[in-house]
Design an enzyme around this catalytic site. Structure first.
Site, mmCIF file in Angstrom:
data_model
loop_
_atom_site.group_PDB
_atom_site.id
_atom_site.type_symbol
_atom_site.label_atom_id
_atom_site.label_comp_id
_atom_site.label_asym_id
_atom_site.label_seq_id
_atom_site.Cartn_x
_atom_site.Cartn_y
_atom_site.Cartn_z
ATOM 1 N N GLU A 1 0.798 -1.238 0.000
ATOM 2 C CA GLU A 1 0.000 0.000 0.000
ATOM 3 C C GLU A 1 0.829 1.286 0.000
ATOM 4 O O GLU A 1 0.647 2.153 0.855
ATOM 5 C CB GLU A 1 -0.970 -0.028 1.194
ATOM 6 C CG GLU A 1 -1.861 -1.263 1.177
ATOM 7 C CD GLU A 1 -2.841 -1.351 2.337
ATOM 8 O OE1 GLU A 1 -2.719 -0.573 3.288
ATOM 9 O OE2 GLU A 1 -3.727 -2.223 2.291
ATOM 10 N N GLU B 1 -6.137 -10.961 -1.413
ATOM 11 C CA GLU B 1 -6.913 -10.835 -0.170
ATOM 12 C C GLU B 1 -8.408 -10.858 -0.492
ATOM 13 O O GLU B 1 -9.181 -10.025 -0.007
ATOM 14 C CB GLU B 1 -6.536 -9.536 0.563
ATOM 15 C CG GLU B 1 -5.048 -9.415 0.832
ATOM 16 C CD GLU B 1 -4.654 -8.191 1.654
ATOM 17 O OE1 GLU B 1 -5.538 -7.552 2.248
ATOM 18 O OE2 GLU B 1 -3.449 -7.892 1.712
HETATM 19 C C1 GLA Z 1 -4.981 -4.761 4.153
HETATM 20 C C2 GLA Z 1 -3.770 -5.600 4.561
HETATM 21 C C3 GLA Z 1 -4.184 -6.880 5.215
HETATM 22 C C4 GLA Z 1 -5.324 -6.668 6.194
HETATM 23 C C5 GLA Z 1 -6.451 -5.986 5.516
HETATM 24 C C6 GLA Z 1 -7.675 -5.817 6.377
HETATM 25 O O1 GLA Z 1 -5.601 -5.245 3.055
HETATM 26 O O2 GLA Z 1 -2.920 -5.892 3.490
HETATM 27 O O3 GLA Z 1 -3.072 -7.412 5.878
HETATM 28 O O4 GLA Z 1 -4.876 -5.914 7.293
HETATM 29 O O5 GLA Z 1 -5.986 -4.716 5.119
HETATM 30 O O6 GLA Z 1 -7.461 -5.836 7.717
#
Ligand code: GLA
Length: 368
Positions: free
Chosen positions: A145, A250
């Protein structure tokens, strides 16, 4: 082909077998699961998935909570579990603005560190954590990020103190710490064109400087109706263009009304009764019609992933079952979300069946 455990959809093939010629199918493991407190969830992991990601335990604040203290007990268990089951083991994540303790950026008197001192921490952390699992964790989310919605660097302490090359430095240290590991950049909302273009610029910039990036992770925290399939497809294709693998890292599909994620976490109980109903409409179970919508959404996503199997290395679900999902407490704490393939009792949902069917038929749509 092996079939999954008993239950509502007994006799169903395992996801990892269904997609074995396409991509890895992974899942994020919680601390409880790794610690042995959720045997049923773990049996689902063993049955359906061939790749694992640690949901939290390898984040900086967990594995390296104090300057000279590393905690490897549960991370060792995590890696041993993956090895025992011959899984593709992911490390998540080395450098991030979030879930990183304040001390990382300060000296002993609380003053901000300078560039060289912060880079020394980064190096120490990456060498210690990656070094411990060299040759055992096969792939790492090196930086998480780093890009803002407008495509510029996200403002954060890494950027403030080190400068834009903090990402490059992280990849260089990671390459030295384990030359054989695959190294990824991971981010969310890459379906947003300006953010995606920023991420691609970042990757190409690294490549021009001779830094190898093996993959881009697009997180996939999606909703029933957004982003659209077209936006997701455009994004997968564009992200692969710098010649890197794309991973959906994710994946979860929220069924509850959108609430902005950038604001601080708010308590559901602080809402008036009408807003509580609006933002948490299914506290006692998911209506069949929404269950079907979720199943159809997952079927369409996996049809799309299959179409782009040459670009995709892995699709990882962000959790095994609904109760585990972060979406129950972010951005509103106390909601009842239903984003995963298994329900709160670890029973397979219609979505699991729909994904399997999507792989076996062309459309996979289970109808209204
Ligand atoms: C981001 C992070 C994850 C997790 C999510 C939601 O996507 O990469 O590790 O923390 O947020 O909690």
């Amino acid at each position: 082909m092996k079939t999954a455990m008993s239950g509502k959809y007994a006799g169903q093939p395992a996801l990892k077998d269904v997609f074995k010629d396409d991509f890895h199918v992974g899942v994020a493991l919680s601390l409880d699961q790794i610690s042995g407190n959720e045997p049923i969830a773990i049996s689902l992991v063993e049955e359906h998935f061939d790749s694992i990601t640690p949901e939290n335990i390898l984040k900086w604040e967990e594995v390296h909570p104090e300057p000279n203290k590393y905690r490897f007990e549960v991370t060792d268990r995590y890696v041993a579990f993956g090895e025992k089951h011959k899984m593709h083991i992911i490390g998540h994540t080395l450098v991030w603005f979030h879930q990183t303790p304040d001390w990382v950026f300060q000296d002993e008197s609380g003053k901000p560190l300078g560039r060289e001192a912060l880079l020394e921490w980064m190096r120490d952390h990456i060498f210690t954590v990656m070094g411990r699992y060299r040759g055992r964790i096969q792939a790492w989310d090196v930086v998480n990020e780093a890009i803002a919605p407008d495509g510029q660097f996200r403002k954060c302490k890494w950027l403030d103190i080190v400068g834009e090359d903090y990402v490059l430095k992280a990849f260089e240290f990671a390459r030295q710490a384990d030359p054989a590991a695959e190294l990824y950049y991971n981010d969310y909302d890459l379906e947003n064109q300006s953010k995606r273009e920023g991420a691609i610029r970042l990757i190409r910039g690294l490549q021009e400087k001779g830094v190898r990036v093996d993959g881009i992770g697009t997180q996939g925290h999606w909703f029933l109706d957004s982003p659209s399939l077209d936006e997701i497809e455009t994004s997968i294709v564009a992200l692969s263009e710098p010649g890197v693998k794309v991973m959906v890292t994710e994946l979860d599909v929220g069924v509850l009304p959108f609430y902005p994620l950038d604001s601080k976490v708010v308590e559901l109980s602080s809402f008036d009764p009408e807003s509580q109903k609006k933002y948490n409409p299914y506290p006692n179970g998911l209506p069949d019609s929404v269950q079907k919508d979720l199943a159809n959404r997952y079927a369409e996503l996996f049809s799309l992933f299959r179409k782009h199997r040459d670009r995709l290395g892995r699709v990882t679900f962000w959790g095994v079952h609904d109760a585990q999902s972060w979406r129950n407490y972010i951005p509103i704490r106390g909601r009842t979300e239903y984003p995963m393939l298994f329900d709160r009792q670890c029973k397979p949902k219609l979505a699991l069946d729909a994904i399997v069917r999507a792989a076996q038929t062309k459309s996979g749509n289970i109808g209204g």
